[in-house]
Design a protein around this motif. Structure first.
Motif, mmCIF file in Angstrom:
data_model
loop_
_atom_site.group_PDB
_atom_site.id
_atom_site.type_symbol
_atom_site.label_atom_id
_atom_site.label_comp_id
_atom_site.label_asym_id
_atom_site.label_seq_id
_atom_site.Cartn_x
_atom_site.Cartn_y
_atom_site.Cartn_z
ATOM 1 N N UNK A 486 0.808 -1.214 0.000
ATOM 2 C CA UNK A 486 0.000 0.000 0.000
ATOM 3 C C UNK A 486 0.841 1.264 0.000
ATOM 4 N N UNK A 487 2.079 1.165 0.463
ATOM 5 C CA UNK A 487 2.984 2.321 0.407
ATOM 6 C C UNK A 487 3.203 2.760 -1.034
ATOM 7 N N UNK A 488 3.323 1.785 -1.935
ATOM 8 C CA UNK A 488 3.466 2.116 -3.360
ATOM 9 C C UNK A 488 2.185 2.721 -3.918
ATOM 10 N N UNK A 489 1.043 2.242 -3.442
ATOM 11 C CA UNK A 489 -0.229 2.822 -3.864
ATOM 12 C C UNK A 489 -0.305 4.283 -3.440
ATOM 13 N N UNK A 490 0.084 4.545 -2.197
ATOM 14 C CA UNK A 490 0.060 5.931 -1.700
ATOM 15 C C UNK A 490 0.930 6.832 -2.569
ATOM 16 N N UNK A 491 2.121 6.352 -2.940
ATOM 17 C CA UNK A 491 3.013 7.157 -3.764
ATOM 18 C C UNK A 491 2.433 7.375 -5.161
#
Length: 596
Positions: A486-491
């Motif tokens: 989800x960190x990549x989604x946020x970015x």
């Protein structure tokens, strides 16, 4: 680049042209070459340094690759790779597109069996030996090199038990250095120590009792003694067992003195051995440390908490609890099956058991998960470290199958925390008491919250089981992620040109799914994209697709994750890119024409 004798060895045929008197010089050159490359490129150091003499002796005495050599686990196979045609390619070790850090059949005819998990070598070499007998090739030699930590595993004993009643031309070499990644543990380790110290009479030798021709222990760094003994054993038929004593990290003082740290030390000064310092004070915590520190904090308040790990106390950070509560934290050795059923037994007696096993190693205890835990609905708390892509260790170590193999098990709860705060909160929630077993999967590496204070303040939140959360609203497309990917989604959301289009939901619970929220999502959004760091087939996205089919939703659904292939080695960022789950891959999916 290599120089001296090593520069002229492209394969073991070249090695065998040397005189025995030249081999100590070659051993020093090989050791120096490994140190030089690993100091710059990182990798597994201590294990390969410890078997330099053995590696040379095996290829010198036996007619490899016609004689078949299997390295258990493979951490120690760097010297083997260098001497078998990969000298010039060794600088690519563990890099994307380069050679693997472990033996790999597709890479070389000298890599007779792919290894990466422990305790498989004896069974594999025995299988080869029995096949040779059936093909009328009884003169062929089959050698398994096994460490003292690996040989304590159940599978290794299964192989020994079978081999002892065959006429297989099998040689098992016990590389005894009293350590795996962490120091070896258990009664067998104590037995081997007594043998080394001459305290155990030869007539009571347990290996001999299994019908092996036992010899040793001998000095594994005395290359002349090794060659002499291997030449003698070549003439003996049937199952044989050679016990050698080595020092992990041999030839590099700091590696010998700090064997746990120098198993895989990162970059270091090849001249002094000093590990190059990294300023990590500003970085978010490692997920393993969040686990370790949280468990310790919870154990101080809940005396029923137990910690279990199969041979990974430092890798899992269970060492924090072991140091403070040694009677309540157990390293059971390389024994995943035993670890799971041990946890189940403790759970029957009301203990709160955290069983920490790397995702890739949990595969080795699948029957125990089903039969001993889930079938009996025992509330064991499984903490699956290294879930997802792990990087340079490659296909043998990626933890990408756990969602798929756990999701089909009745009674099993599956949770993947978005960040370190979510991890500590689910650990807290689980120890309060659950009605079912739970698997908590989290990745290798660091979280995303640099100012991580909540753990030390001791403030926890009780998480509602099965509840997902909306983190951002949108107009036409919903992103559903599970876990730290989800960190990549946020970015991706932060750089898209049309952020107002995209909603984002965090599904920490993969099982049970929040179906109430899913109904809302499918009713509101025309297009849905799921994102996970696990295999697509049978994973989180599959669960969402099953929900859609069961409820006759026909929304456009795209599933991002690990494709139906074994992913090779490379950096985590590179491998996420290959799988299309890096920031760019997610952004491309978001802004594709299907969503326009």
């Amino acid at each position: 680049m290599a120089d001296g004798l090593l520069a002229y060895i492209d394969n073991p045929h070249d090695l065998r042209k040397l005189s025995e008197s030249q081999l100590p010089q070659l051993a020093q050159e090989l050791r120096n070459f490994i140190i030089d490359i690993v100091s710059k490129n990182e990798g597994h150091l201590g294990a390969s340094l410890g078997v330099v003499e053995l590696t040379i002796a095996l290829h010198y005495v036996f007619n490899t690759p016609d004689d078949l050599l299997v390295w258990d686990v493979g951490h120690q196979a760097y010297g083997h790779k260098i001497l078998t045609g990969r000298l010039h390619a060794f600088q690519t070790n563990r890099k994307l597109g380069g050679i693997s850090g472990f033996p790999k059949r597709s890479e070389s005819e000298y890599d007779t069996f792919g290894t990466g998990h422990s305790s498989t070598a004896i069974s594999a070499a025995l299988g080869m030996a029995l096949a040779s007998n059936l093909k009328g090739d009884a003169e062929k030699h089959h050698i398994a090199v096994v460490g003292d930590a690996s040989i304590a595993s159940g599978m290794a004993f299964e192989g020994l038990n079978h081999a002892g009643v065959t006429d297989a031309n099998l040689l098992v070499i016990l590389n005894d250095n009293a350590i795996g990644i962490d120091p070896s543990v258990g009664a067998l380790k104590d037995y081997l120590t007594s043998v080394k110290e001459g305290k155990n009479p030869k007539e009571n030798n347990m290996i001999k009792s299994l019908n092996f021709d036992y010899s040793g222990p001998i000095d594994g760094h005395d290359i002349f003694a090794l060659i002499a003994e291997l030449e003698r054993l070549k003439k003996i038929k049937g199952p044989k067992f050679l016990h050698i004593i080595t020092t992990k990290g041999k030839g590099m003082q700091l590696a010998e003195e700090n064997q746990v740290k120098y198993h895989a030390p990162g970059k270091f000064d090849k001249a002094t051995g000093e590990i190059l310092p990294k300023d990590e004070s500003h970085l978010p915590p490692k997920f393993q440390d969040v686990f370790g520190l949280t468990i310790l904090d919870l154990a101080r308040k809940n005396e029923k908490i137990i910690g279990i790990t199969p041979a990974m106390p430092s890798g899992s950070s269970l060492t924090y609890m072991m140091d403070v509560f040694p009677d309540r934290a157990f390293d059971v050795g390389i024994a995943e099956q035993h670890a799971v059923t041990l946890a189940a037994g403790m759970a029957t007696q009301g203990m709160v058991v955290f069983c920490n096993i790397y995702s890739t190693f949990m595969q080795r205890a699948y029957d125990q998960l089903i039969h001993d835990v889930a079938l009996q609905n025992l509330p064991v708390i499984f903490c699956l470290d290294r879930a997802g892509l792990v990087g340079e260790d490659g296909a043998t170590h990626h933890g990408v199958f756990d969602i798929a193999y756990l999701r089909c098990i009745p009674n099993m709860i599956i949770y993947a925390p978005l960040d370190e705060v979510a991890l500590q909160n689910i650990l807290y929630t689980a120890q309060l008491g659950l009605d079912h077993p739970i698997a908590i999967r989290y990745p290798r590496g660091r979280g995303s919250i640099a100012n991580w204070q909540q753990l030390h303040a001791g403030h926890y939140e009780n998480i509602e089981i099965g509840k997902a959360h909306c983190l951002k609203s949108g107009s036409d497309t919903a992103l559903l992620s599970t876990g730290s990917i989800g960190t990549n989604v946020r970015k991706a959301l932060s750089i898209t040109e049309n952020p107002e289009r995209f909603a984002w939901y965090d599904f920490g619970f993969i099982k049970p799914l929040d179906e109430t929220l899913l109904h809302e999502i499918f009713s509101k959004y025309n297009r849905i994209i799921t994102v996970e760091e696990g295999v697509i087939k049978g994973g989180f996205g599959s669960a969402v697709a099953e929900f859609a089919a069961a409820n006759q939703y026909h929304n456009a659904l795209e599933i991002l994750g690990v494709p139906d292939a074994f992913i090779e080695h490379g950096s985590i960022a590179e491998l996420q890119g290959i799988c299309g789950i890096d920031v760019e891959g997610i952004l491309t999916a978001m802004e594709s024409s299907a969503g326009a």
